[in-house]
Structure formats: C-alpha cells, structure tokens
Design a protein around this motif. Structure first.
Motif, mmCIF file in Angstrom:
data_model
loop_
_atom_site.group_PDB
_atom_site.id
_atom_site.type_symbol
_atom_site.label_atom_id
_atom_site.label_comp_id
_atom_site.label_asym_id
_atom_site.label_seq_id
_atom_site.Cartn_x
_atom_site.Cartn_y
_atom_site.Cartn_z
ATOM 1 N N ARG A 98 -1.240 -11.020 13.537
ATOM 2 C CA ARG A 98 -0.145 -11.209 12.639
ATOM 3 C C ARG A 98 1.080 -10.582 13.568
ATOM 4 O O ARG A 98 2.299 -11.155 13.366
ATOM 5 C CB ARG A 98 -0.321 -10.453 11.413
ATOM 6 N N ASP A 99 1.037 -9.338 14.093
ATOM 7 C CA ASP A 99 1.885 -8.631 14.637
ATOM 8 C C ASP A 99 1.813 -8.693 16.267
ATOM 9 O O ASP A 99 0.699 -8.305 16.594
ATOM 10 C CB ASP A 99 2.053 -7.333 14.148
ATOM 11 N N ALA A 114 4.875 -6.478 -1.088
ATOM 12 C CA ALA A 114 5.808 -5.280 -0.383
ATOM 13 C C ALA A 114 7.230 -5.537 -0.795
ATOM 14 O O ALA A 114 7.756 -6.529 -1.322
ATOM 15 C CB ALA A 114 5.491 -5.461 1.042
ATOM 16 N N ASN A 151 -7.453 -14.215 5.696
ATOM 17 C CA ASN A 151 -6.044 -13.346 5.263
ATOM 18 C C ASN A 151 -6.282 -12.574 4.044
ATOM 19 O O ASN A 151 -6.854 -12.940 3.061
ATOM 20 C CB ASN A 151 -5.006 -14.652 5.013
ATOM 21 N N ALA A 211 -3.732 -10.801 1.257
ATOM 22 C CA ALA A 211 -2.547 -10.817 0.489
ATOM 23 C C ALA A 211 -2.178 -9.621 0.234
ATOM 24 O O ALA A 211 -2.697 -8.596 -0.007
ATOM 25 C CB ALA A 211 -2.461 -11.880 -0.713
ATOM 26 N N ASP A 245 11.218 -6.112 0.053
ATOM 27 C CA ASP A 245 11.890 -6.707 0.970
ATOM 28 C C ASP A 245 13.092 -5.548 1.409
ATOM 29 O O ASP A 245 13.209 -4.483 0.756
ATOM 30 C CB ASP A 245 12.614 -7.868 0.886
ATOM 31 N N VAL A 277 7.974 -8.704 -2.898
ATOM 32 C CA VAL A 277 7.602 -10.228 -2.521
ATOM 33 C C VAL A 277 6.260 -10.355 -2.006
ATOM 34 O O VAL A 277 5.778 -9.057 -1.680
ATOM 35 C CB VAL A 277 8.725 -10.649 -1.208
ATOM 36 N N ASN A 278 5.803 -11.344 -1.910
ATOM 37 C CA ASN A 278 4.130 -11.654 -1.608
ATOM 38 C C ASN A 278 4.389 -11.810 -0.203
ATOM 39 O O ASN A 278 5.149 -12.477 0.602
ATOM 40 C CB ASN A 278 3.748 -12.899 -2.393
ATOM 41 N N THR A 279 3.423 -11.009 0.555
ATOM 42 C CA THR A 279 3.104 -11.095 1.910
ATOM 43 C C THR A 279 2.080 -11.092 2.279
ATOM 44 O O THR A 279 0.955 -11.165 1.540
ATOM 45 C CB THR A 279 4.012 -9.704 2.630
ATOM 46 N N VAL A 280 1.522 -10.952 3.468
ATOM 47 C CA VAL A 280 0.391 -10.885 4.275
ATOM 48 C C VAL A 280 0.192 -9.637 4.974
ATOM 49 O O VAL A 280 0.921 -9.570 5.779
ATOM 50 C CB VAL A 280 -0.131 -12.207 5.399
ATOM 51 N N SER A 281 -0.999 -8.818 4.514
ATOM 52 C CA SER A 281 -0.997 -7.574 5.246
ATOM 53 C C SER A 281 -2.049 -7.845 6.555
ATOM 54 O O SER A 281 -2.084 -7.052 7.157
ATOM 55 C CB SER A 281 -1.792 -6.534 4.276
#
Length: 556
Positions: free
Chosen positions: A499-500, A436, A431, A433, A438, A444-448
């Motif tokens: 992820r998508d 990005a 993963n 991190a 919102d 906010v922390n997200t997963v790329s």
C-alpha cells in the motif's frame, strides 16, 4: 372276399366301442348351494382327460373307455371328491357334487425386515410422521453429489450454510447448534462454541443426516438453531463389500508448485509426530521490565529477603514499605552506609549509583540468562517452502455381513476412509478497512493494509467405523459402535503489503491444526412380553482434542 371280412371287422369294433362310451354331466356347488366356477373333473387313470365347470358350475365329460373309471372333482380351498363310475351303451349319468371347504391349520410364519436407513424413502417416512420440522440428506443423495465430508453434504440442506466447516441454520450458529451421533450427543472440541467442525466425519461412513429445526419432546431442549443427528452406517442383511476411490483435479494446485512448509513424516495420516512440538517446560520467558525485588534476588539477595519474610507480593514497590526494603538492599550491596539509612541525601546518592552502575544491567542479564538458549532451541524453519501438489483423492472400504455366533445372529460392518486434498490460491487479496482523520480533521474511510498474498491449505485425515450388533434372543440385543476420526490441516500464507510504496511489509505465516475424536457407543434393547414393555439403554463416551501445534507469523 377279403374286403368283405375287413368291413365286418370294422363294424364289429365300432359296435363294441359304442357300447363302452358314456357321458357324465352335472353341477358342482358348495354347501350353501352356490355354483363353483373352475372346479376340475378329471379321470384318475388319465389326468389329461377332464373338464372344468363353467360359470354356472355345470360340467359335461365324455368317457370313451368301456372300463370303470374314477372321477376326481377338486378345486383349491375345498376337499377333493373321488367317485367310481361305469357308463355303458352311451349312458348319460347325471351326477351333482357338493364340495366342502378344506380348512387346514398351518404353522405360524414370521416375516422380519429392516428399513434401509440410507435411502430417501426412509427419511421421508420419518418426516411425514414427525410433528417437528425436519430436513435431511441421505447416503443415497451423497453418492449422487460426491461430497466427501458431512460438512459438504449438509450444506445442501435448505437454510443451512457453512463457515469454515461450522454450520449455521437459518442464520443461527455457534452455541445454538447441537450435534448427535446415532441420537447420542457428542461434545465439541472448541471451548467457545457448541458447534462442531463437521469435516471431521467422512460422508462414506454415514447413512443419513437429519436436521430438526423445531422443538420436539424426544430430544434435549438446550438449542435454538438446530439439532443435527448423524446416523452412521448399519450392518447389511447379507455380505456386502464396497470399495470406492475418488480423484479430484484442481487447475490451480494439482501438479503445480504450491506454497508449503516443512512437514512431519506423518502429516499424510492427519497428525504430527512431534516434529512441530516444543518442550515448554524448559521455556524461559524474557523479563523485559524486572521489579526491584526481582533485581535484588538476581543480585544474590534472595536468601536475605526470605529471612525477613519479604517476597514479591508484600514488597509494595512505590510505597514507604517498598522504599524501606529497597534501602535494605542498597545497604547489602554496600552502596548505602547503615548509619545513613535515614539520610535522604545519602539514599538518593546510593540510588543513583545503583541505577547508573553495573547493578541493574547485571541483574537483567542474570534474569534473562536462559532466554538466548530458549530462542536457539526453536528450529530455523520459519521460512515457507514450495512443493509440487499431488492429485486430490480419497479412498473408502466397507464390509458388512450377518453371521451366526453361538447360534445367535451377529451383524457387523467395518469401514475405513482416507482423504487428502490441497487448495491453493496464488492471487488472493486481503484488505483491512480503517477510519482515520484527514487534514481537516474529518473522519474518512481508508485502508490500513492491502495485501497481495498466496494461501495454501493442505488437509489430510482418516475415519473408521466399527459397528457390531448381537441378538441374544428375540427379546434382547445389544450393539457397540466405535468411530475414530483424525484430521490435520496445514495452512501457509505469504503476503506483501505494498500500500505504501516506500514501506513494504512482507508476512509469512504457518498454522497447523490437529483434531482427533474417538467415539464409543453402547446400545441395548429389551422387550418384556408379559407386560408388553420395551426398554432401551444407550451410552456414549467421546475422547477428543484439538491441538494447535504451530502458529508462526514473521513480518518484515
């Protein structure tokens, strides 16, 4: 009558026997009058008849023979005394003896011995005598743990951790670590760090590994984390032959289908036989955005501009000088009449004809004419493959001895070790991190990326050791060490980023790293008795290289 005669004969014999008996008594002392305990007094003719002196040095010996006898008085460390005696008629002889010390001069005895550097007690002795802080791993310990490489063995030392075969001591690594072989520094194969990948060295060819954590005047001071010294095996005192085979089973890989790639026929020996190499001298780089100068040269105006002394460096695109050279090119192509050279409208029209006409496309094609050939020169092996993984194993063989060469001592040891292993993980996760904004603009922390991946790593390599030492005379000797090391690691990865759900990303990656290091060392020792001085000379030469033969990443 017969009984009377027999009785008379017996009495007569007893009478004569009594006449021959006697006793010898006395005391045995040394020259200082001290009693000698345990001195032996025996008859020379009958060594089984005798006695030893008591705690006071006294003795008493009965003699049953009527003949003269020779007494021998002896004990270790004193001169022996012999004396003839003849006691009769039960006579008691009082004989005292004084023994003199027996001093003998013997030849000089020289006892030599060599410490066994592979044992724990040898390093413990060094550790006690050293003012610096030392830690170690001996060959004795390595045999118990079964570690195959120096990297695996050294990780058992307190305060030492490994990261991809690099070591970190007390949290300090990279350029702060120095490594030596037999006390002589060796260079790293990585230009960005002093650290050395220690899986290159086989644990079977090592006597001990010491780590110095504090400064010491007998070693270089250009380090801060640790100074590590690897001591290779020394020749034994007598003929020694050792053969070891180690096998390992991994439930995730052994005898299972694992991820792999196309391999060369020499991968199992730790190097590639040019299967993955490509001739970069014939490689043509694509020119995606050519300059004006490049375009005009591609259209055949190179000689013209050379006659004017114009090149890429002095063209000055975007300047007045560059615009003048551009106009000259348009004139040569027939798009701008020479008489209208300074007419701005005529120049703009000629420029549009150049841009919208076939000229720019023709120049681009001419510049990149060799690109398709270069692309087609690469083999179609980007896709990963599957192969059945064999069992992990290693084999080592060493032989050593001391022999005579020209009546001088020659000690040698020759060792070889080969190993092959496959590590495979079919369900690893990777993963990435990211931060990005919102919908409200808050970070906010997200997963790329979130990848489900399969990873396999196949390592093959071999090491050898040749160590020979020759003693010219008791005061001069020299030794030679040669240690080649070869390792090849093939890493293959296949991943899916889901992820998508509407946009799957499939990635396949291949990376082959080939490392080799050839170490040559010379050491001489000399002792000058007249001035009681010892001189040591050491030299080391290392020829090493690391080659990344292939790095392929294909994402869809």
């Amino acid at each position: 009558m017969k009984h009377v005669s027999l009785i008379c004969l017996i009495l007569l014999l007893s009478f004569f026997s009594a006449l021959g008996q006697g006793t010898v008594r006395g005391k045995v002392t040394d020259e200082n009058g001290e009693s000698i305990i345990g001195a032996a007094i025996v008859l020379k003719s009958k060594p089984t008849v005798g006695i030893v002196t008591d705690l006071d040095g006294n003795y008493s010996l009965k003699i049953t023979d009527s003949l003269a006898q020779t007494l021998i008085i002896s004990i270790i460390g004193y001169q022996k005394i012999e004396e003839t005696i003849h006691p009769v008629n039960g006579q008691v002889l009082i004989l005292n003896y004084v023994l003199k010390p027996d001093a003998k001069q013997i030849n000089e005895v020289v006892i030599t011995s060599k410490a066994v550097k592979s044992k724990d007690y040898y390093i413990e002795s060094m550790k006690k005598k050293s003012a610096a802080t030392l830690d170690y791993v001996s060959s004795e310990t390595i045999k118990k743990t079964g570690d195959a490489s120096v990297s695996a063995a050294i990780s058992r030392v307190s305060g030492v951790s490994t990261n991809g075969n690099f070591i970190t001591v007390r949290g300090i690594g990279d350029r702060y670590i120095k490594t030596a072989i037999n006390g002589l520094r060796i260079p790293t194969l990585d230009p960005f760090t002093n650290n050395i990948k220690l899986d290159l060295f086989s644990a079977n060819l090592v006597d001990n590994i010491t780590i110095t954590k504090t400064a010491s005047p007998d070693i270089a001071g250009d380090w801060a984390g640790a100074y590590m010294s690897v001591q290779t095996k020394d020749f034994p005192e007598q003929l020694t032959v050792n053969f070891e085979t180690t096998a390992g089973y991994n439930s995730q890989s052994t005898f299972n289908n694992v991820l792999s790639s196309q391999r060369s026929t020499t991968d199992w020996l730790g190097y590639d036989n040019t299967f993955r190499e490509h001739n970069h001298s014939e490689f043509t780089n694509a020119v995606s955005t050519p300059t004006q100068y490049q375009e005009f040269v591609a259209l055949g105006l190179g000689s013209y501009y050379n006659s004017l002394g114009v090149n890429q460096q002095n063209w000055g695109e975007g300047t007045e000088t560059g615009e003048m050279y551009f106009k000259l090119g348009l004139v040569q192509l027939g798009l701008l009449p020479p008489a209208q050279f300074d007419d701005q409208d005529a120049f703009n029209n000629a420029k549009l004809l150049y841009i919208n006409g076939p000229y720019k496309n023709q120049a681009f094609d001419n510049l990149n004419a060799g690109v398709p050939t270069t692309g087609n020169s690469f083999p179609n092996n980007w896709n990963t493959t599957v192969r059945k993984a064999p069992i992990n194993f290693s084999q080592s063989f060493t032989i050593g001895n001391q022999v005579k060469l020209f009546k001088r001592d020659l000690g040698f040891i020759v060792g070889y070790r080969y190993g092959s292993s496959i590590v495979y993980d079919a369900n690893s996760v990777s993963n990435r991190a990211a931060v990005a904004a919102d919908d409200q603009g808050n970070l906010v922390n997200t997963v790329s990326s979130a990848m489900q991946q399969q990873v396999s790593k196949e390592a093959n390599g071999w090491s050898a050791l040749v160590n020979a030492s020759y003693k010219i005379n008791p005061n001069n000797s020299f030794s030679l060490v040669f240690m080649p090391n070869f390792t090849g690691v093939n890493t293959v990865l296949s991943s899916v980023d889901n992820r998508d759900s509407s946009n799957f990303v499939i990635t396949q990656s291949q990376f082959y790293e080939q490392r080799q290091q050839l170490i040559y060392q010379l050491k001489t020792e000399h002792y000058i008795p007249t001035i009681k001085t010892k001189i040591d000379f050491s030299a080391s030469y290392t020829n090493g290289k690391v080659v990344h033969l292939i790095l392929k990443t294909c994402s869809i």
